[in-house]
Write an enzyme that holds these catalytic residues in place. Sequence first.
Site, PDB file in Angstrom:
ATOM      1  N   LYS A 193     -33.610  26.386  65.206  1.00 20.03           N
ATOM      2  CA  LYS A 193     -32.296  26.967  65.497  1.00 20.03           C
ATOM      3  C   LYS A 193     -31.861  27.933  64.406  1.00 20.03           C
ATOM      4  O   LYS A 193     -31.280  28.982  64.696  1.00 20.03           O
ATOM      5  CB  LYS A 193     -31.247  25.866  65.700  1.00 20.03           C
ATOM      6  CG  LYS A 193     -31.447  25.121  67.003  1.00 20.03           C
ATOM      7  CD  LYS A 193     -30.278  24.223  67.370  1.00 20.03           C
ATOM      8  CE  LYS A 193     -30.534  23.622  68.752  1.00 20.03           C
ATOM      9  NZ  LYS A 193     -29.461  22.779  69.220  1.00 20.03           N
ATOM     10  N   LYS A 251     -38.830  23.406  76.729  1.00 22.31           N
ATOM     11  CA  LYS A 251     -37.925  22.396  77.297  1.00 22.31           C
ATOM     12  C   LYS A 251     -36.713  23.046  77.954  1.00 22.31           C
ATOM     13  O   LYS A 251     -36.242  24.098  77.512  1.00 22.31           O
ATOM     14  CB  LYS A 251     -37.501  21.373  76.234  1.00 22.31           C
ATOM     15  CG  LYS A 251     -36.353  21.791  75.358  1.00 22.31           C
ATOM     16  CD  LYS A 251     -35.673  20.584  74.679  1.00 22.31           C
ATOM     17  CE  LYS A 251     -34.413  21.119  73.980  1.00 22.31           C
ATOM     18  NZ  LYS A 251     -33.470  20.116  73.567  1.00 22.31           N
ATOM     19  N   LYS A 288     -29.829  24.439  77.266  1.00 25.65           N
ATOM     20  CA  LYS A 288     -28.744  25.368  77.583  1.00 25.65           C
ATOM     21  C   LYS A 288     -28.863  26.660  76.784  1.00 25.65           C
ATOM     22  O   LYS A 288     -28.271  27.665  77.145  1.00 25.65           O
ATOM     23  CB  LYS A 288     -27.387  24.718  77.367  1.00 25.65           C
ATOM     24  CG  LYS A 288     -27.155  24.214  75.978  1.00 25.65           C
ATOM     25  CD  LYS A 288     -25.874  23.401  75.907  1.00 25.65           C
ATOM     26  CE  LYS A 288     -25.873  22.581  74.650  1.00 25.65           C
ATOM     27  NZ  LYS A 288     -26.474  21.269  74.792  1.00 25.65           N
TER      28      LYS A 288
END
Length: 331
Positions: free
Chosen positions: A112, A195, A198
Amino acid sequence: SDRVLSLIQPTADSLHLGNYLGALRQWVPLQDSYDAFYGVADLHALTVEPDPVVLKERTLRAAAQLIAAGIDPSRSTVFVQSHVVEHTQLSWVLSCMTGFGQASRMTQFKDKSAKAGSDSTNVGLFSYPILMAADILLYQAAQVPVGEDQRQHLELTRDLAGRFNARYGRTFVVPEPHILKSVGKIQDLQEPTAKMSKSAASPNGLIDLLDDPKINVKKIKSAVTDSGREISFDEDAKPGVSNLLTILAALTDEPMDTLVAGFEGKGYGDLKGAVADAVTAFAAPYRERTLQLLDERTELEKILAEGAAHAREVAHSTITDVYAKVGLLPA
Ligand code: AQP
């Protein structure tokens, strides 16, 4: 009886199919044999610096969805993380026992922060797994039902529990991850090697459970499949088809062999049709129940207030013990 704990972040208006199949669905049967604590991780959601009005709304929406999915507040403790101050208190104590190097090796943070760049990455995202460890250890949870992406964070939690127990004497239950191999990683419909998430590149790969069922049917019909025509379960050679089969097997509770055998001689279109039907059959009533719970907002808030009161009792007893053991002067 033993405790089970899991939380979900209010970082979207709707939970997605990966959240449901990988985690939430397992929460429901665990209520039968465990003293269950389930909640909404609003403190974790602050790491994405949400709009305050939106965060409040999403917290209620997430709580409503837990109940719509089958969590029974008369049997399980349903609560909001920030209502129990002990989460942040324990998080600090655990932070002081976590090596910077060990925290730096968390792959979710690495991924991230690499995407966002270090100037747009806050320290909260870095210490996220430590707050998660506090969430779990505070309740002495023996089992933590989560998706595969949380395995490394669970390892850190186990490590911290073991380290604390070794240093100060037995204090925490060392939790086990409850990750189902079959559904632990639901993949993106457009990019079946990644995966479902969102923050994925394309919204078409994501099934939001509260979306209009027609939109979801359309997304399923345009899911990426694989070359060849045969329907078989092979995650390496046929990731797209295998993901659809995984979703279908989970939602229909059919063993994979039986399911695949039933598609003999049929095509990808048939498989997609069956998945679309199964998703709609689940999501339509789920959506209705969620909206109804949100209409009865005061009732929902009452459930959360009662859940917080019960959660606080357990959390308070753990933090009192922890503070005393590490040498903080009682107030
Ligand atoms: N694709 C998935 N397959 C199986 N389980 C999944 N989970 C998430 N994605 C999948 C599990 O859902 C639970 C709640 O997760 P969360 O609230 O932490 O949400 P998340 O992991 O942040 O959801 P996303 O969509 O993956 O968000 P981003 O893209 O921001 O990282 C957890 O138990 C999780 O394992």
